[in-house]
Design a protein around this motif. Structure first.
Motif, PDB file in Angstrom:
ATOM      1  N   SER A  84       0.634  -1.109  -0.648  1.00  0.00           N
ATOM      2  CA  SER A  84      -0.079  -0.408   0.126  1.00  0.00           C
ATOM      3  C   SER A  84       1.059   1.131   0.054  1.00  0.00           C
ATOM      4  O   SER A  84      -0.026   2.109  -0.125  1.00  0.00           O
ATOM      5  CB  SER A  84      -0.869  -0.256   0.982  1.00  0.00           C
ATOM      6  N   SER A  85       1.999   1.257   0.318  1.00  0.00           N
ATOM      7  CA  SER A  85       2.791   2.307  -0.318  1.00  0.00           C
ATOM      8  C   SER A  85       3.347   3.306  -0.891  1.00  0.00           C
ATOM      9  O   SER A  85       2.314   2.672  -2.766  1.00  0.00           O
ATOM     10  CB  SER A  85       4.411   1.599   0.525  1.00  0.00           C
ATOM     11  N   THR A  86       3.693   4.366  -1.139  1.00  0.00           N
ATOM     12  CA  THR A  86       4.358   5.006  -2.199  1.00  0.00           C
ATOM     13  C   THR A  86       5.585   4.895  -2.596  1.00  0.00           C
ATOM     14  O   THR A  86       6.257   5.301  -1.341  1.00  0.00           O
ATOM     15  CB  THR A  86       3.279   7.022  -2.203  1.00  0.00           C
ATOM     16  N   ALA A  87       5.769   4.238  -3.936  1.00  0.00           N
ATOM     17  CA  ALA A  87       7.306   4.621  -4.163  1.00  0.00           C
ATOM     18  C   ALA A  87       7.375   4.589  -5.479  1.00  0.00           C
ATOM     19  O   ALA A  87       6.824   4.281  -6.365  1.00  0.00           O
ATOM     20  CB  ALA A  87       7.563   2.557  -3.913  1.00  0.00           C
ATOM     21  N   LEU A  88       8.404   5.268  -5.412  1.00  0.00           N
ATOM     22  CA  LEU A  88       9.229   5.494  -6.727  1.00  0.00           C
ATOM     23  C   LEU A  88       9.972   4.273  -7.174  1.00  0.00           C
ATOM     24  O   LEU A  88      11.400   4.480  -6.739  1.00  0.00           O
ATOM     25  CB  LEU A  88       9.280   7.068  -7.106  1.00  0.00           C
ATOM     26  N   PHE A  89      10.115   3.956  -8.678  1.00  0.00           N
ATOM     27  CA  PHE A  89      11.589   2.546  -8.525  1.00  0.00           C
ATOM     28  C   PHE A  89      11.551   3.486  -9.741  1.00  0.00           C
ATOM     29  O   PHE A  89      11.185   3.657 -10.774  1.00  0.00           O
ATOM     30  CB  PHE A  89      10.664   1.159  -9.494  1.00  0.00           C
ATOM     31  N   GLU A  90      12.964   3.835  -9.805  1.00  0.00           N
ATOM     32  CA  GLU A  90      13.834   4.385 -10.738  1.00  0.00           C
ATOM     33  C   GLU A  90      15.023   3.980 -11.253  1.00  0.00           C
ATOM     34  O   GLU A  90      16.101   3.861 -10.619  1.00  0.00           O
ATOM     35  CB  GLU A  90      14.158   5.374  -9.863  1.00  0.00           C
ATOM     36  N   ASP A  91      14.814   3.614 -13.036  1.00  0.00           N
ATOM     37  CA  ASP A  91      16.545   3.099 -13.303  1.00  0.00           C
ATOM     38  C   ASP A  91      16.310   1.627 -13.021  1.00  0.00           C
ATOM     39  O   ASP A  91      17.791   1.030 -12.322  1.00  0.00           O
ATOM     40  CB  ASP A  91      17.499   3.482 -12.956  1.00  0.00           C
ATOM     41  N   CYS A  92      15.294   0.695 -12.856  1.00  0.00           N
ATOM     42  CA  CYS A  92      15.325  -0.653 -12.309  1.00  0.00           C
ATOM     43  C   CYS A  92      15.283  -1.598 -12.724  1.00  0.00           C
ATOM     44  O   CYS A  92      14.800  -1.261 -14.042  1.00  0.00           O
ATOM     45  CB  CYS A  92      14.361  -0.437 -11.047  1.00  0.00           C
ATOM     46  N   THR A  93      15.788  -3.055 -13.039  1.00  0.00           N
ATOM     47  CA  THR A  93      15.323  -4.111 -13.256  1.00  0.00           C
ATOM     48  C   THR A  93      14.674  -4.622 -13.114  1.00  0.00           C
ATOM     49  O   THR A  93      14.678  -5.587 -12.020  1.00  0.00           O
ATOM     50  CB  THR A  93      16.805  -4.574 -14.502  1.00  0.00           C
ATOM     51  N   ILE A  94      13.297  -5.032 -13.375  1.00  0.00           N
ATOM     52  CA  ILE A  94      11.614  -5.712 -12.700  1.00  0.00           C
ATOM     53  C   ILE A  94      12.150  -7.310 -13.408  1.00  0.00           C
ATOM     54  O   ILE A  94      11.568  -7.402 -14.912  1.00  0.00           O
ATOM     55  CB  ILE A  94      10.557  -5.202 -13.226  1.00  0.00           C
ATOM     56  N   HIS A  95      12.480  -8.125 -13.369  1.00  0.00           N
ATOM     57  CA  HIS A  95      12.359  -9.970 -14.089  1.00  0.00           C
ATOM     58  C   HIS A  95      11.680 -10.631 -13.904  1.00  0.00           C
ATOM     59  O   HIS A  95      11.695 -10.921 -11.857  1.00  0.00           O
ATOM     60  CB  HIS A  95      14.060 -10.037 -12.896  1.00  0.00           C
TER      61      HIS A  95
END
Length: 314
Positions: free
Chosen positions: A180-191
């Motif tokens: 439920s949090s607010t999260a920024l994923f920047e320049d990440c690899t999602i596999h």
């Protein structure tokens, strides 16, 4: 005035979360540091510190179930090498009816905590939900880290808490980024390791933002060809992919309603200028949204982390 408020918010965020360390504690499995386990080093820190303590973790495999308690603030846990500094455990939900939320390898309850240059892993067999990282604190930062697991790798548990992931590698099978949090994923690899779902947001209705993936790369294991960007764990789930590279494993529909048509009325699913074979929006579900340039430009660090009545509380 709004622009000035945003600048003040960003400055405070930087000062509070990116503060300079004043004390350093060395952890090493071979006994050359002050402590041999990460948990011992964490427990040595004083409660509610107003300065930053750095816990430097030398290369090694640390099989520990770690908790950063709520009374600790301003801690930086920095690994020597993200591929060789590994925190791991192997609990899963079906061990003694443990349930999902006790399976974590690392649980972060404190605020203003930074993890950098290390791996957090749940290496349980695929026999149930198995959380690697469980967050409850606010203003948490994860830089150049790896998160390894299968189902439910990262659980962002606290409503309105703010999290920042930068240059991270995150892998999993089903709903491996959820909460439920607010999260920024920047320049990440999602596999993705299985044909399933990447996200399962449970964003509160009152929260303006939930999960934002910016400039990320979505990849998959060989043979994986049917992955959804997300499904709503709760109504009003918010997930946005902005200028990300999407592999061909992303299904044309993009999003799933969790077999509940009512979720289509509330889910806040959006994309903007993504690229790659999985980014074709011509067959996306009708209840998802493509942002305009103006809407996308409004998704800034200031707005993600500072648009609330109180300077730090949403």
């Amino acid at each position: 005035m709004k622009r000035l408020f945003g600048m003040v918010c960003l400055m405070l965020f930087a000062v509070t979360v990116w503060g300079q360390g004043q004390d350093t504690i060395i952890v090493s499995r071979d006994g050359t540091g002050k402590y041999r386990t990460v948990q011992e080093a964490i427990e040595s820190a004083r409660a509610f510190m107003d300065y930053t303590v750095t816990i430097y973790v030398k290369n090694g495999t640390y099989k520990e179930k770690i908790v950063v308690p709520a009374w600790l603030e301003n801690i930086e846990i920095i690994g020597e090498d993200k591929d060789k500094t590994i925190i791991t455990y192997d609990d899963h939900a079906n061990i003694n009816k443990m349930g999902t939320f006790r399976t974590y390898s690392v649980k972060v309850e404190g605020n203003n905590i930074t993890f950098r240059n290390l791996t957090i892993e749940n290496n349980a067999a695929q026999l149930g939900q198995a959380v690697a990282l469980h967050t409850e604190g606010d203003r948490l930062k994860f830089i150049n880290c790896r998160f390894l697991g299968n189902q439910d790798t990262i659980y962002t548990g606290a409503k309105f808490a703010r999290l920042y992931f930068k240059d991270c590698y995150i892998e999993g099978t089903t709903d491996f980024i959820f909460g439920s949090s607010t999260a920024l994923f920047e320049d990440c690899t999602i596999h993705s390791k299985r044909n399933s779902y990447i996200t399962a947001a449970s964003t509160p209705r009152e929260a303006e933002y939930g999960y934002v993936f910016k400039h990320c790369k979505l990849t998959a294991a060989q043979g994986i060809n049917k992955v959804y960007l997300g499904r709503p764990w709760r109504p009003y789930a918010y997930t946005l992919f902005i200028e990300c590279e999407m592999g061909k494993h992303i299904v044309p529909a993009g999003w799933h309603n969790w077999k509940n048509p009512d979720n289509e009325k509330t889910a806040r699913y959006a994309e903007y200028k993504n690229t790659g074979e999985g980014a074709d929006v011509s067959q996306r579900v009708g209840w998802s949204k493509q942002l305009t340039k103006k809407e996308a430009e409004a998704v800034t660090v200031e707005n993600l982390f500072c648009t609330h009545d109180n300077m730090w509380k949403f």
